[in-house]
Write a protein that holds these residues in place. Structure first.
Motif, PDB file in Angstrom:
ATOM      1  N   VAL A   7       0.855  -1.185   0.000  1.00  0.00           N
ATOM      2  CA  VAL A   7       0.000   0.000   0.000  1.00  0.00           C
ATOM      3  C   VAL A   7       0.894   1.240   0.000  1.00  0.00           C
ATOM      4  N   THR A   8       0.667   2.126  -0.955  1.00  0.00           N
ATOM      5  CA  THR A   8       1.344   3.423  -0.963  1.00  0.00           C
ATOM      6  C   THR A   8       0.286   4.511  -0.844  1.00  0.00           C
ATOM      7  N   ALA A   9       0.556   5.485   0.025  1.00  0.00           N
ATOM      8  CA  ALA A   9      -0.392   6.582   0.227  1.00  0.00           C
ATOM      9  C   ALA A   9       0.346   7.903   0.090  1.00  0.00           C
ATOM     10  N   VAL A  10      -0.417   8.964  -0.155  1.00  0.00           N
ATOM     11  CA  VAL A  10       0.177  10.298  -0.287  1.00  0.00           C
ATOM     12  C   VAL A  10      -0.503  11.231   0.712  1.00  0.00           C
ATOM     13  N   ARG A  11       0.334  12.034   1.381  1.00  0.00           N
ATOM     14  CA  ARG A  11      -0.161  12.952   2.412  1.00  0.00           C
ATOM     15  C   ARG A  11      -0.032  14.397   1.937  1.00  0.00           C
ATOM     16  N   LEU A  18      -4.249  12.320   4.579  1.00  0.00           N
ATOM     17  CA  LEU A  18      -3.965  11.363   3.508  1.00  0.00           C
ATOM     18  C   LEU A  18      -4.985  11.598   2.403  1.00  0.00           C
ATOM     19  N   VAL A  19      -4.511  11.839   1.168  1.00  0.00           N
ATOM     20  CA  VAL A  19      -5.431  12.222   0.097  1.00  0.00           C
ATOM     21  C   VAL A  19      -5.470  11.205  -1.044  1.00  0.00           C
ATOM     22  N   GLY A  20      -4.676  10.138  -0.939  1.00  0.00           N
ATOM     23  CA  GLY A  20      -4.735   9.128  -1.992  1.00  0.00           C
ATOM     24  C   GLY A  20      -4.006   7.866  -1.577  1.00  0.00           C
ATOM     25  N   HIS A  21      -4.389   6.777  -2.221  1.00  0.00           N
ATOM     26  CA  HIS A  21      -3.697   5.509  -1.940  1.00  0.00           C
ATOM     27  C   HIS A  21      -3.828   4.583  -3.135  1.00  0.00           C
ATOM     28  N   THR A  22      -2.950   3.576  -3.185  1.00  0.00           N
ATOM     29  CA  THR A  22      -3.060   2.519  -4.178  1.00  0.00           C
ATOM     30  C   THR A  22      -2.580   1.219  -3.552  1.00  0.00           C
ATOM     31  N   VAL A  23      -3.116   0.088  -4.012  1.00  0.00           N
ATOM     32  CA  VAL A  23      -2.871  -1.210  -3.374  1.00  0.00           C
ATOM     33  C   VAL A  23      -2.531  -2.254  -4.434  1.00  0.00           C
ATOM     34  N   LEU A  24      -1.437  -2.988  -4.221  1.00  0.00           N
ATOM     35  CA  LEU A  24      -1.114  -4.168  -5.018  1.00  0.00           C
ATOM     36  C   LEU A  24      -1.183  -5.389  -4.113  1.00  0.00           C
ATOM     37  N   MET A  25      -1.683  -6.504  -4.633  1.00  0.00           N
ATOM     38  CA  MET A  25      -1.773  -7.738  -3.849  1.00  0.00           C
ATOM     39  C   MET A  25      -1.039  -8.861  -4.570  1.00  0.00           C
ATOM     40  N   VAL A  26      -0.333  -9.686  -3.792  1.00  0.00           N
ATOM     41  CA  VAL A  26       0.321 -10.884  -4.331  1.00  0.00           C
ATOM     42  C   VAL A  26      -0.063 -12.049  -3.430  1.00  0.00           C
ATOM     43  N   PHE A  27      -0.640 -13.086  -4.037  1.00  0.00           N
ATOM     44  CA  PHE A  27      -1.085 -14.253  -3.279  1.00  0.00           C
ATOM     45  C   PHE A  27       0.038 -15.284  -3.241  1.00  0.00           C
ATOM     46  N   ASP A  28       0.234 -15.895  -2.072  1.00  0.00           N
ATOM     47  CA  ASP A  28       1.312 -16.880  -1.929  1.00  0.00           C
ATOM     48  C   ASP A  28       1.174 -18.010  -2.951  1.00  0.00           C
ATOM     49  N   ALA A  29      -0.081 -18.350  -3.313  1.00  0.00           N
ATOM     50  CA  ALA A  29      -0.308 -19.453  -4.244  1.00  0.00           C
ATOM     51  C   ALA A  29       0.115 -19.116  -5.674  1.00  0.00           C
ATOM     52  N   VAL A  30       0.232 -17.821  -5.999  1.00  0.00           N
ATOM     53  CA  VAL A  30       0.589 -17.405  -7.370  1.00  0.00           C
ATOM     54  C   VAL A  30       1.659 -16.313  -7.284  1.00  0.00           C
ATOM     55  N   PRO A  31       2.879 -16.673  -6.863  1.00  0.00           N
ATOM     56  CA  PRO A  31       3.880 -15.634  -6.572  1.00  0.00           C
ATOM     57  C   PRO A  31       4.359 -14.862  -7.801  1.00  0.00           C
ATOM     58  N   ALA A  32       4.085 -15.357  -9.014  1.00  0.00           N
ATOM     59  CA  ALA A  32       4.555 -14.654 -10.216  1.00  0.00           C
ATOM     60  C   ALA A  32       3.580 -13.563 -10.663  1.00  0.00           C
ATOM     61  N   ALA A  33       2.413 -13.488 -10.018  1.00  0.00           N
ATOM     62  CA  ALA A  33       1.404 -12.523 -10.461  1.00  0.00           C
ATOM     63  C   ALA A  33       1.049 -11.562  -9.336  1.00  0.00           C
ATOM     64  N   ASP A  38      -7.493  -1.307  -5.344  1.00  0.00           N
ATOM     65  CA  ASP A  38      -7.971   0.074  -5.467  1.00  0.00           C
ATOM     66  C   ASP A  38      -6.855   1.091  -5.715  1.00  0.00           C
ATOM     67  N   THR A  39      -7.187   2.130  -6.467  1.00  0.00           N
ATOM     68  CA  THR A  39      -6.406   3.375  -6.527  1.00  0.00           C
ATOM     69  C   THR A  39      -7.411   4.508  -6.366  1.00  0.00           C
ATOM     70  N   LEU A  40      -7.133   5.421  -5.471  1.00  0.00           N
ATOM     71  CA  LEU A  40      -8.079   6.522  -5.230  1.00  0.00           C
ATOM     72  C   LEU A  40      -7.323   7.790  -4.850  1.00  0.00           C
ATOM     73  N   VAL A  41      -7.709   8.911  -5.472  1.00  0.00           N
ATOM     74  CA  VAL A  41      -7.247  10.236  -5.061  1.00  0.00           C
ATOM     75  C   VAL A  41      -8.500  11.049  -4.737  1.00  0.00           C
ATOM     76  N   LEU A  42      -8.505  11.707  -3.583  1.00  0.00           N
ATOM     77  CA  LEU A  42      -9.674  12.512  -3.216  1.00  0.00           C
ATOM     78  C   LEU A  42      -9.937  13.554  -4.299  1.00  0.00           C
ATOM     79  N   ARG A  43     -11.226  13.812  -4.536  1.00  0.00           N
ATOM     80  CA  ARG A  43     -11.643  14.606  -5.691  1.00  0.00           C
ATOM     81  C   ARG A  43     -10.909  15.951  -5.800  1.00  0.00           C
ATOM     82  N   ARG A  44     -10.799  16.673  -4.688  1.00  0.00           N
ATOM     83  CA  ARG A  44     -10.208  18.011  -4.793  1.00  0.00           C
ATOM     84  C   ARG A  44      -8.700  18.000  -5.039  1.00  0.00           C
ATOM     85  N   HIS A  45      -8.073  16.823  -5.003  1.00  0.00           N
ATOM     86  CA  HIS A  45      -6.627  16.716  -5.249  1.00  0.00           C
ATOM     87  C   HIS A  45      -6.327  16.034  -6.588  1.00  0.00           C
ATOM     88  N   ARG A  46      -7.358  15.773  -7.378  1.00  0.00           N
ATOM     89  CA  ARG A  46      -7.122  15.088  -8.651  1.00  0.00           C
ATOM     90  C   ARG A  46      -6.523  16.033  -9.689  1.00  0.00           C
TER      91      ARG A  46
END
Ligand code: COA
Length: 107
Positions: A7-11, A18-33, A38-46
């Motif tokens: 998770v990376t967020a921006v302040r 905190l006005v935005g964040h993005t999330v990457l997920m990696v599952f142990d069962a599929v380590p190559a993928a 979600d990716t979201l930036v609050l409206r007034r900071h877009r």
């Protein structure tokens, strides 16, 4: 779920909010993928490149922390031009489409 999340967020420095964040997920069962969540930036900071910077920073963390990942999967609505612009600039390419139908029920 046997998953790791990056998770990376921006302040906003003036307010400390905190006005935005993005999330990457990696599952142990599929380590190559990795799967883009979600990716979201609050409206007034877009429109200030925060979405682009967030996603680029999280991709760099992925390279550093989970070097076995070879592909990242993401899904976007075709009308969401903002996130499509970001993903195309970062090198994502379309590989498939899926259709979804909706029926509006009126009482
Ligand atoms: C998608 C989202 C994260 C983009 O965040 P952002 O910080 O505004 O993005 P950027 O400033 O990096 O903009 C990237 C591109 O999107 C477009 N864009 C962004 N904001 C825009 C606006 N207000 N009007 C028109 N185009 C816009 C531009 O094409 C821009 O590239 P350009 O500056 O080279 O023209 C943000 O709009 C958002 O949170 N949307 C709602 C949630 C969502 O749809 N998330 C994605 C799916 S999970």
């Amino acid at each position: 779920m046997g998953a790791r999340e990056l998770v990376t967020a921006v302040r906003h420095l003036e307010t400390g909010t905190l006005v935005g964040h993005t999330v990457l997920m990696v599952f142990d069962a599929v380590p190559a993928a990795a799967f883009q969540d979600d990716t979201l930036v609050l409206r007034r900071h877009r429109g200030h490149r925060l979405g682009t910077v967030l996603k680029a920073a999280n991709l760099l963390r992925l390279y550093e922390q989970l070097p076995d990942v070879q592909r990242i999967w993401t899904w976007n609505a075709v009308e969401n031009r903002h996130i499509l612009d970001i993903n195309e600039a970062l090198g994502f390419r379309p590989v498939g489409v899926s259709g979804q139908w909706q029926k509006v029920l009126r009482r």
